[in-house]
Write a protein that holds these residues in place. Structure first.
Motif, PDB file in Angstrom:
ATOM      1  N   PHE A  44     -26.176  13.738   4.088  1.00  0.00           N
ATOM      2  CA  PHE A  44     -26.154  12.543   3.237  1.00  0.00           C
ATOM      3  C   PHE A  44     -24.781  12.373   2.599  1.00  0.00           C
ATOM      4  O   PHE A  44     -24.229  11.279   2.562  1.00  0.00           O
ATOM      5  CB  PHE A  44     -27.206  12.629   2.126  1.00  0.00           C
ATOM      6  N   GLU A  45     -24.244  13.458   2.085  1.00  0.00           N
ATOM      7  CA  GLU A  45     -22.941  13.390   1.426  1.00  0.00           C
ATOM      8  C   GLU A  45     -21.837  13.059   2.420  1.00  0.00           C
ATOM      9  O   GLU A  45     -20.918  12.306   2.099  1.00  0.00           O
ATOM     10  CB  GLU A  45     -22.653  14.689   0.693  1.00  0.00           C
ATOM     11  N   LEU A  46     -21.941  13.603   3.631  1.00  0.00           N
ATOM     12  CA  LEU A  46     -20.943  13.282   4.654  1.00  0.00           C
ATOM     13  C   LEU A  46     -20.959  11.789   4.953  1.00  0.00           C
ATOM     14  O   LEU A  46     -19.899  11.177   5.121  1.00  0.00           O
ATOM     15  CB  LEU A  46     -21.193  14.088   5.927  1.00  0.00           C
ATOM     16  N   GLU A  47     -22.133  11.192   4.982  1.00  0.00           N
ATOM     17  CA  GLU A  47     -22.240   9.750   5.230  1.00  0.00           C
ATOM     18  C   GLU A  47     -21.510   8.957   4.150  1.00  0.00           C
ATOM     19  O   GLU A  47     -20.713   8.072   4.454  1.00  0.00           O
ATOM     20  CB  GLU A  47     -23.714   9.326   5.281  1.00  0.00           C
ATOM     21  N   TRP A  48     -21.774   9.266   2.885  1.00  0.00           N
ATOM     22  CA  TRP A  48     -21.114   8.471   1.851  1.00  0.00           C
ATOM     23  C   TRP A  48     -19.651   8.835   1.699  1.00  0.00           C
ATOM     24  O   TRP A  48     -18.836   8.006   1.310  1.00  0.00           O
ATOM     25  CB  TRP A  48     -21.880   8.432   0.545  1.00  0.00           C
ATOM     26  N   HIS A  49     -19.265  10.061   2.055  1.00  0.00           N
ATOM     27  CA  HIS A  49     -17.842  10.407   2.049  1.00  0.00           C
ATOM     28  C   HIS A  49     -17.094   9.608   3.113  1.00  0.00           C
ATOM     29  O   HIS A  49     -16.006   9.076   2.854  1.00  0.00           O
ATOM     30  CB  HIS A  49     -17.645  11.896   2.294  1.00  0.00           C
ATOM     31  N   LEU A  50     -17.662   9.533   4.302  1.00  0.00           N
ATOM     32  CA  LEU A  50     -17.017   8.756   5.368  1.00  0.00           C
ATOM     33  C   LEU A  50     -16.925   7.283   4.980  1.00  0.00           C
ATOM     34  O   LEU A  50     -15.887   6.643   5.182  1.00  0.00           O
ATOM     35  CB  LEU A  50     -17.787   8.913   6.678  1.00  0.00           C
ATOM     36  N   PHE A  51     -17.996   6.741   4.418  1.00  0.00           N
ATOM     37  CA  PHE A  51     -17.965   5.343   3.978  1.00  0.00           C
ATOM     38  C   PHE A  51     -16.902   5.132   2.908  1.00  0.00           C
ATOM     39  O   PHE A  51     -16.162   4.144   2.937  1.00  0.00           O
ATOM     40  CB  PHE A  51     -19.338   4.906   3.455  1.00  0.00           C
ATOM     41  N   ALA A  52     -16.812   6.066   1.967  1.00  0.00           N
ATOM     42  CA  ALA A  52     -15.819   5.955   0.888  1.00  0.00           C
ATOM     43  C   ALA A  52     -14.404   5.972   1.446  1.00  0.00           C
ATOM     44  O   ALA A  52     -13.547   5.200   1.007  1.00  0.00           O
ATOM     45  CB  ALA A  52     -16.006   7.092  -0.117  1.00  0.00           C
ATOM     46  N   SER A 120     -20.418  19.833  -4.741  1.00  0.00           N
ATOM     47  CA  SER A 120     -21.625  19.025  -4.855  1.00  0.00           C
ATOM     48  C   SER A 120     -22.632  19.719  -5.766  1.00  0.00           C
ATOM     49  O   SER A 120     -22.804  20.939  -5.698  1.00  0.00           O
ATOM     50  CB  SER A 120     -22.252  18.844  -3.468  1.00  0.00           C
ATOM     51  N   PRO A 121     -23.320  18.946  -6.590  1.00  0.00           N
ATOM     52  CA  PRO A 121     -24.369  19.544  -7.419  1.00  0.00           C
ATOM     53  C   PRO A 121     -25.638  19.845  -6.613  1.00  0.00           C
ATOM     54  O   PRO A 121     -26.518  20.548  -7.087  1.00  0.00           O
ATOM     55  CB  PRO A 121     -24.638  18.471  -8.489  1.00  0.00           C
TER      56      PRO A 121
END
Length: 164
Positions: A44-52, A120-121
């Motif tokens: 999930f975090e990789l997805e929003w990191h790539l989008f960012a 990440s928390p």
């Protein structure tokens, strides 16, 4: 093409390829989630990191290519000189001050994250959160530089329009 344009063009084209990676990560995540009931915070975090990354580092290229969102009620009917005036005033009054403030304010945000060694928390999340946060000042710096390039081009159009 100016040095700023070349820089943003190169970064924009490189970053645009991350959209393909983003789609692949999402597809794999969806397949694993619905077929094997597997999920992870890291995906999930990789997805929003790539989008960012795509959003922050691609915004300057979108401005350069005039592919950004614009409320275009009257602008499309304007002459090239009038468009140049709108671009020049909008860039100087709105874009550049906003980029300067966002860049300056984000530096302490990134510094704090780096000094804390922020991760990440979420259990199983991605480490080194300061890396993704560093795209904020970089993105606003690139956007500000592209604003300067746009201002120069607009000024040239205005001055050339007056010669005619």
């Amino acid at each position: 093409m100016t040095l700023i344009d070349k820089l943003n063009n190169t970064i924009g084209k490189a970053v645009s390829w991350l959209t393909l990676l983003l789609v692949l990560v999402i597809v794999v995540d969806v397949i694993l989630r619905y077929s094997l009931s597997m999920t992870s915070a890291a995906s999930f975090e990789l997805e929003w990191h790539l989008f960012a990354i795509v959003f922050m580092l691609g915004a300057s290229w979108a401005l350069q290519e005039d592919k950004h969102v614009r409320v275009d009620v009257f602008y499309h009917k304007f002459s090239e000189v009038s468009k140049a005036w709108v671009n020049l005033v909008g860039t100087i009054v709105l874009l550049l001050p906003f980029c300067a403030v966002a860049f300056w304010e984000s530096l302490s945000f990134v510094k704090t994250s780096y000094l804390l060694g922020e991760t990440s928390p979420q259990p199983g999340g991605l480490p080194m959160r300061y890396i993704i946060k560093s795209t904020i000042p970089i993105g606003f710096l690139l956007l500000g530089l592209q604003g300067i390039s746009l201002s120069i081009k607009s000024l040239k159009t205005i001055l050339n329009g007056r010669k005619k």
